[in-house]
Design a protein around this motif. Sequence first.
Motif, PDB file in Angstrom:
ATOM      1  N   SER A 170      72.190  53.255  -5.716  1.00  0.00           N
ATOM      2  CA  SER A 170      71.507  53.930  -6.823  1.00  0.00           C
ATOM      3  C   SER A 170      70.471  52.996  -7.450  1.00  0.00           C
ATOM      4  O   SER A 170      70.335  51.835  -7.044  1.00  0.00           O
ATOM      5  CB  SER A 170      72.526  54.343  -7.890  1.00  0.00           C
ATOM      6  OG  SER A 170      72.897  53.213  -8.674  1.00  0.00           O
ATOM      7  N   ASP A 171      69.749  53.505  -8.443  1.00  0.00           N
ATOM      8  CA  ASP A 171      68.871  52.648  -9.237  1.00  0.00           C
ATOM      9  C   ASP A 171      69.655  51.448  -9.764  1.00  0.00           C
ATOM     10  O   ASP A 171      70.821  51.565 -10.163  1.00  0.00           O
ATOM     11  CB  ASP A 171      68.320  53.415 -10.443  1.00  0.00           C
ATOM     12  CG  ASP A 171      67.220  54.391 -10.064  1.00  0.00           C
ATOM     13  OD1 ASP A 171      66.754  54.351  -8.916  1.00  0.00           O
ATOM     14  OD2 ASP A 171      66.840  55.203 -10.934  1.00  0.00           O
ATOM     15  N   ASP A 179      60.784  46.490 -11.384  1.00  0.00           N
ATOM     16  CA  ASP A 179      61.172  47.292 -10.221  1.00  0.00           C
ATOM     17  C   ASP A 179      60.634  46.684  -8.937  1.00  0.00           C
ATOM     18  O   ASP A 179      61.322  46.660  -7.898  1.00  0.00           O
ATOM     19  CB  ASP A 179      60.650  48.728 -10.370  1.00  0.00           C
ATOM     20  CG  ASP A 179      61.395  49.517 -11.438  1.00  0.00           C
ATOM     21  OD1 ASP A 179      62.478  49.059 -11.861  1.00  0.00           O
ATOM     22  OD2 ASP A 179      60.887  50.583 -11.852  1.00  0.00           O
ATOM     23  N   TYR A 183      63.352  45.692  -5.948  1.00  0.00           N
ATOM     24  CA  TYR A 183      63.464  46.441  -4.692  1.00  0.00           C
ATOM     25  C   TYR A 183      62.843  45.692  -3.517  1.00  0.00           C
ATOM     26  O   TYR A 183      63.233  45.901  -2.374  1.00  0.00           O
ATOM     27  CB  TYR A 183      62.899  47.845  -4.876  1.00  0.00           C
ATOM     28  CG  TYR A 183      63.717  48.595  -5.902  1.00  0.00           C
ATOM     29  CD1 TYR A 183      65.067  48.876  -5.659  1.00  0.00           C
ATOM     30  CD2 TYR A 183      63.186  48.951  -7.133  1.00  0.00           C
ATOM     31  CE1 TYR A 183      65.840  49.518  -6.612  1.00  0.00           C
ATOM     32  CE2 TYR A 183      63.968  49.592  -8.098  1.00  0.00           C
ATOM     33  CZ  TYR A 183      65.295  49.872  -7.822  1.00  0.00           C
ATOM     34  OH  TYR A 183      66.073  50.488  -8.764  1.00  0.00           O
ATOM     35  N   GLY A 202      68.198  58.023  -7.127  1.00  0.00           N
ATOM     36  CA  GLY A 202      67.653  57.640  -8.424  1.00  0.00           C
ATOM     37  C   GLY A 202      66.151  57.881  -8.480  1.00  0.00           C
ATOM     38  O   GLY A 202      65.567  58.523  -7.609  1.00  0.00           O
ATOM     39  N   ALA A 204      63.761  55.092  -9.935  1.00  0.00           N
ATOM     40  CA  ALA A 204      63.058  53.825  -9.708  1.00  0.00           C
ATOM     41  C   ALA A 204      63.215  53.328  -8.276  1.00  0.00           C
ATOM     42  O   ALA A 204      62.301  52.709  -7.722  1.00  0.00           O
ATOM     43  CB  ALA A 204      63.573  52.770 -10.683  1.00  0.00           C
ATOM     44  N   ILE A 205      64.381  53.605  -7.657  1.00  0.00           N
ATOM     45  CA  ILE A 205      64.652  53.056  -6.324  1.00  0.00           C
ATOM     46  C   ILE A 205      63.701  53.602  -5.270  1.00  0.00           C
ATOM     47  O   ILE A 205      63.598  53.057  -4.169  1.00  0.00           O
ATOM     48  CB  ILE A 205      66.124  53.334  -5.930  1.00  0.00           C
ATOM     49  CG1 ILE A 205      66.537  52.419  -4.772  1.00  0.00           C
ATOM     50  CG2 ILE A 205      66.338  54.796  -5.587  1.00  0.00           C
ATOM     51  CD1 ILE A 205      68.021  52.460  -4.461  1.00  0.00           C
ATOM     52  N   TYR A 220      66.058  59.482   0.830  1.00  0.00           N
ATOM     53  CA  TYR A 220      65.922  59.364  -0.620  1.00  0.00           C
ATOM     54  C   TYR A 220      66.321  60.667  -1.311  1.00  0.00           C
ATOM     55  O   TYR A 220      65.939  61.767  -0.878  1.00  0.00           O
ATOM     56  CB  TYR A 220      64.479  59.017  -0.998  1.00  0.00           C
ATOM     57  CG  TYR A 220      64.208  59.156  -2.474  1.00  0.00           C
ATOM     58  CD1 TYR A 220      64.728  58.235  -3.377  1.00  0.00           C
ATOM     59  CD2 TYR A 220      63.451  60.232  -2.969  1.00  0.00           C
ATOM     60  CE1 TYR A 220      64.501  58.375  -4.745  1.00  0.00           C
ATOM     61  CE2 TYR A 220      63.217  60.365  -4.325  1.00  0.00           C
ATOM     62  CZ  TYR A 220      63.753  59.434  -5.212  1.00  0.00           C
ATOM     63  OH  TYR A 220      63.545  59.580  -6.548  1.00  0.00           O
TER      64      TYR A 220
END
Length: 625
Positions: A170-171, A179, A183, A202, A204-205, A220
């Motif tokens: 998750s984020d 971010d 990542y 999520g 941001a991910i 995703y």
Amino acid sequence: MLFFAHCDTILYCCDHTTVHEAIHNWRNTLPHRKAIGWSIAGHPDAALQINITPDANAKGCHADATWKAPTPHAQDMHFKFMLPFSDAASITNALHCVCQLLHMGYTGIAIKKSLKRISTVTMRLELKSGINNCIVINDSYNNDLHALRLAMDYATTQAGSNRTKTLLLSDVLQSGETDQQIYKKIAQWLTESQFTRLIAVGIAIKHIEQYLPKGFQYAYYPTTHLLLERFNQLDFHNECILIKGARAFQLERIAQRLQQKLHKTVLEVNLSALTHNLKTYLQLLRPETSLLVMVKASAYGSGSVQVAKVLEQNNVQYLGVAYADEGVELRQAGIKLPILVLNPEVGAFESMLRHQLEPEIYSLSLLHELVAYTGKHKKLSIHLKLDTGMHRLGFISEHLDELCGILEKHPNLQVKSIFSHLSSSGNPQFDAFTHQQAHTFTQLAQRISDRLANQPMRHIANTGGIVRFPEYHFEMVRLGIGLYGADGGSLQPQLQVVNTLKATISQIKTVHAGETVGYNRMGQIQKETKIATISIGYADGLLRAAGNGRYSVLLHQTLAPIVGNVCMDMTMIDVSHIPQAREGDEVIIFGTHPTVEDLAKALQTIPYEVFTNISERVKKVYWSE
């Protein structure tokens, strides 16, 4: 750094930039504060510089350390040592210990000696059997970056060479980094740790996609709900699936979907308790005494592969199994420790040679069969069993001359150890006989050693002998059921429960006076009674001798007696005095209370038999604290 506001000295790893900068600022606020760092990346501010290289035999890693003492009165030094593990988390923990010992003034020689007993620190993770031959590592409540890296290392250990690795992530919330930094770093870790797929949940991910290698498998989903809706579009097969997520994403729902749907009865295996028990016994040994741990009969019902992986990470020198196929299973799971096979069969010699398993040789006839197979060219490590009074298996005194003559003619058979078995080490009533066994063993082992080119290890102390007879530890000891928290003798108060057997209530009904419950109407009902049927029977390991009130299980912290005969797949219990009982409730068959010893007493047997009677159809759930 608020936690360290009142500290005078901090020991830390300089290689973490954020930590190093924070500690640098902390130190500058007060002149008396000290910060002593270590580094494996050559950081110039580190007092302890360490170079790590993997061991050629995959038994850990070698460390070359240079200590530049941070205070004038201390001494600089250079020394080398071995760590019995290779994962990043364990190495980090160990090097903090080394830095602390150097700060306290210990010498390199003393540190090298003490590190022989160091072991890994386990994490709170659930390891479960998954669908389609997958294994699922569920850590869906914690998602900081450091914990993620540790969990990825753990997944690599569990996956072995037979499974690919998938990360469901998750984020990452509240990390203190952008971010982009987060990542990009995770994408790099995925490549370094050889993960083959990422399932991201999520908002941001989503940024991670740009940092993934070309062709990397990636899916995703903006929400967990959407992932659940489209779950059947994903194919999982022969994978190690690591689930890491912030609590808000409720990824435990995904873990439940991935979990193998088996029998409602489960055996929970607490790997942290197992590690605690191992350390408890290790503390009784001299540093030079090796430890062989028995994992036969599926590690006393606990699951040999998972238990062996924990033991391999915790500085155990040998494993013991009953038959060659048990050893082959461990090798196929990636276990590299030496493995002693207690009951070798002639037809398994080829398999033992191919998988580097080491047979127990207990008779001249078996030895003749072995040399007929190996000749003088096939090399094989063996262990010699002596009969010192138990009269089960083993060479007796009259056989030793012929035994040694054969071994002298076949130097390709390397004798790794000579051993025997104490029949009554846990019973003070027979201590004189135990001493007699040990005396006989010492004499016979010496006669053999005098004829051999090498000096094999000797071992006779089993679980009871480890505790009660330290004078007979010799070069190695064998730990069995004590590892699982049972039959520990005087050590029992220090041991923790490893195995907890649980079932669930399938149905509750009211049975009236004069009616009966179960086969042959053995459960005679004298008054209106609330009866619960639970999902365990004698085919699962709860034997019929526990029926008809002879044993009680635990429901809502209250004991509930068994009514009537135990059936093959089900058992009935009286829950009249437990008004909160509901269908689906968890029932404890044994664990902390009632204990496996309680069930063994009701069955008029021993904990060994209770553990090994647990059926293969009972799902095992592994967890660590």
